[in-house]
Design a protein around this motif. Structure first.
Motif, short mmCIF file in Angstrom:
data_model
loop_
_atom_site.label_atom_id
_atom_site.label_comp_id
_atom_site.label_asym_id
_atom_site.label_seq_id
_atom_site.Cartn_x
_atom_site.Cartn_y
_atom_site.Cartn_z
N ARG A 1 0.83 -1.20 0.00
CA ARG A 1 0.00 0.00 0.00
C ARG A 1 0.86 1.26 0.00
NH1 ARG A 1 -5.51 -1.07 3.48
NH2 ARG A 1 -5.94 -3.16 2.65
N HIS A 2 1.98 1.20 0.69
CA HIS A 2 2.88 2.35 0.71
C HIS A 2 3.49 2.58 -0.67
CE1 HIS A 2 5.38 4.74 3.87
NE2 HIS A 2 5.05 5.48 2.83
N VAL A 3 3.90 1.49 -1.31
CA VAL A 3 4.45 1.60 -2.67
C VAL A 3 3.41 2.15 -3.62
CG1 VAL A 3 5.38 0.28 -4.61
CG2 VAL A 3 6.11 -0.26 -2.28
N ALA A 4 2.18 1.65 -3.51
CA ALA A 4 1.10 2.12 -4.38
C ALA A 4 0.80 3.60 -4.13
CB ALA A 4 -0.15 1.29 -4.16
N TRP A 5 0.91 4.02 -2.88
CA TRP A 5 0.66 5.43 -2.57
C TRP A 5 1.70 6.32 -3.24
CZ3 TRP A 5 3.35 9.26 0.19
CH2 TRP A 5 2.61 10.42 0.47
N PHE A 6 2.97 5.91 -3.21
CA PHE A 6 4.01 6.67 -3.91
C PHE A 6 3.67 6.80 -5.40
CE2 PHE A 6 7.13 5.26 -0.48
CZ PHE A 6 7.17 6.51 0.11
N TYR A 7 3.27 5.68 -5.98
CA TYR A 7 2.98 5.68 -7.42
C TYR A 7 1.77 6.54 -7.75
CZ TYR A 7 1.05 4.11 -11.85
OH TYR A 7 0.50 4.08 -13.11
N TYR A 8 0.66 6.30 -7.05
CA TYR A 8 -0.58 6.98 -7.41
C TYR A 8 -0.54 8.48 -7.13
CZ TYR A 8 -3.07 2.72 -8.61
OH TYR A 8 -3.47 1.57 -9.24
N THR A 9 0.09 8.89 -6.05
CA THR A 9 0.18 10.33 -5.79
C THR A 9 1.03 11.03 -6.85
OG1 THR A 9 2.00 9.88 -4.24
CG2 THR A 9 -0.21 10.20 -3.31
N THR A 10 2.04 10.32 -7.36
CA THR A 10 2.87 10.89 -8.43
C THR A 10 2.11 10.92 -9.75
OG1 THR A 10 4.88 10.07 -7.36
CG2 THR A 10 5.04 10.67 -9.69
N MET A 11 1.50 9.80 -10.09
CA MET A 11 0.81 9.68 -11.37
C MET A 11 -0.41 10.60 -11.46
SD MET A 11 -2.11 8.13 -12.83
CE MET A 11 -2.56 6.76 -11.76
N LEU A 12 -1.20 10.65 -10.40
CA LEU A 12 -2.43 11.43 -10.44
C LEU A 12 -2.18 12.93 -10.44
CD1 LEU A 12 -4.58 9.34 -7.92
CD2 LEU A 12 -4.82 9.43 -10.41
N ASN A 13 -0.99 13.34 -10.03
CA ASN A 13 -0.65 14.76 -10.03
C ASN A 13 0.27 15.15 -11.18
OD1 ASN A 13 -1.75 16.13 -7.41
ND2 ASN A 13 -0.97 14.14 -6.72
N SER A 14 0.40 14.27 -12.16
CA SER A 14 1.24 14.54 -13.34
C SER A 14 0.39 15.19 -14.42
CB SER A 14 1.85 13.24 -13.87
OG SER A 14 2.69 12.65 -12.89
N SER A 15 0.81 16.37 -14.86
CA SER A 15 0.01 17.14 -15.82
C SER A 15 -0.13 16.42 -17.16
CB SER A 15 0.65 18.51 -16.04
OG SER A 15 0.68 19.25 -14.84
N HIS A 16 0.95 15.77 -17.63
CA HIS A 16 0.87 15.14 -18.95
C HIS A 16 -0.07 13.93 -18.93
CE1 HIS A 16 4.02 12.91 -16.84
NE2 HIS A 16 3.84 11.92 -17.68
N ILE A 17 -0.15 13.24 -17.79
CA ILE A 17 -1.09 12.13 -17.68
C ILE A 17 -2.53 12.65 -17.71
CG2 ILE A 17 -1.90 10.24 -16.23
CD1 ILE A 17 0.79 9.67 -17.43
N ASN A 18 -2.79 13.67 -16.92
CA ASN A 18 -4.14 14.23 -16.87
C ASN A 18 -4.55 14.83 -18.21
OD1 ASN A 18 -4.41 13.57 -14.13
ND2 ASN A 18 -3.41 15.45 -13.49
N LEU A 19 -3.59 15.44 -18.91
CA LEU A 19 -3.88 16.01 -20.23
C LEU A 19 -4.28 14.91 -21.21
CD1 LEU A 19 -3.82 18.38 -22.27
CD2 LEU A 19 -1.39 17.87 -22.62
N THR A 20 -3.52 13.83 -21.23
CA THR A 20 -3.81 12.73 -22.16
C THR A 20 -5.16 12.10 -21.87
OG1 THR A 20 -1.43 12.25 -22.31
CG2 THR A 20 -2.95 10.54 -23.06
N LEU A 21 -5.46 11.89 -20.59
CA LEU A 21 -6.74 11.27 -20.24
C LEU A 21 -7.92 12.17 -20.59
CD1 LEU A 21 -5.85 9.66 -16.78
CD2 LEU A 21 -6.18 8.50 -18.97
#
Length: 238
Positions: free
Chosen positions: A100-120
């Motif tokens: 869960r800690h590893v997933a938290w690192f990943y998801y907080t980074t991914m969900l706050n990435s502008s290029h990911i949000n732009l693509t979606l």
């Protein structure tokens, strides 16, 4: 014919900006990403845009989203199976982090990435407004393909929005790790698998629609040749 998609585009821009600003209270970066995403899809609303290109755009974006979800699925699997991850610090080979800690690192980074949000967001806009344009034009066969894609996408997105997005909103806003954010993650895991299946189905339908549209001119041309040969035959006989 272009007025409805343009109205949908304007309504989407206002609705998303309002939701982000007044409901989520996001910063300027997310608002700029929203505007840029809407600007990116403006060309397909132009009068000269060939709507036969829409399945190709949709197919490419669906492929990107499948890739995103396959990566997310790796971390979902860690959480569901509760597998610890080595922390890489040594400690005699026994140091590890909770999944869960590893997933938290990943998801907080991914969900706050502008290029990911732009693509979606571009994917959402192309799939929704593009589907509207596809349903408004074309022959009955083309409309049936678009109707099938809309139905599949609607079901897949409903599961995703119901089980995944609410969890994402909470994790995205978190600044400290809380293991309870990942409780009952099995629903997210299966919703993601369902969404991947829906996206793959849409990719198949996009390919089929492309083949249908590309073969239509050839069929029409063949009919013209046949018609001309039918006319020419009596002339030769005479």
């Amino acid at each position: 014919m272009r007025s409805a998609p343009r109205a949908a585009w304007a309504a989407s821009l206002c609705a998303v900006l309002g939701w982000l600003h007044f409901c989520l209270g996001v910063g300027t970066t997310d608002l700029v990403v929203t505007v840029v995403a809407h600007v990116c899809v403006l060309p397909m609303l132009a009068a000269r845009f060939d709507r036969r290109l829409l399945p190709s755009f949709g197919c490419a974006l669906c492929g990107v989203c499948v890739g995103f979800n396959l990566v997310d699925l790796c971390f979902d699997r860690l959480i569901v199976l509760n597998r610890a991850v080595p922390d890489g610090t040594g400690h005699g080979g026994h140091g590890s982090l909770t999944p869960r800690h590893v997933a938290w690192f990943y998801y907080t980074t991914m969900l706050n990435s502008s290029h990911i949000n732009l693509t979606l967001l571009v994917y959402v806009l192309v799939s929704s407004i593009g589907s509207m344009m596809g349903l408004m034009d074309g022959c009955a066969t083309v409309r049936n393909y678009w109707l099938a894609m809309c139905s599949v996408a609607a079901v897949g997105n409903t599961f995703y929005v119901s089980y995944v997005v609410p969890r994402y909103v909470t994790i995205r806003a978190s600044t400290t790790f809380s293991p309870t954010d990942f409780d009952n993650w099995e629903g997210v895991f299966f919703a993601r698998i369902f969404l991947i299946g829906a996206l793959l189905t849409c990719i198949y339908l996009s390919f089929a629609l492309n083949l249908t549209q590309s073969s239509a001119p050839a069929v029409a041309g063949a009919r013209k040749v046949t018609d001309r040969s039918d006319v020419a035959a009596p002339l030769k006989q005479s």
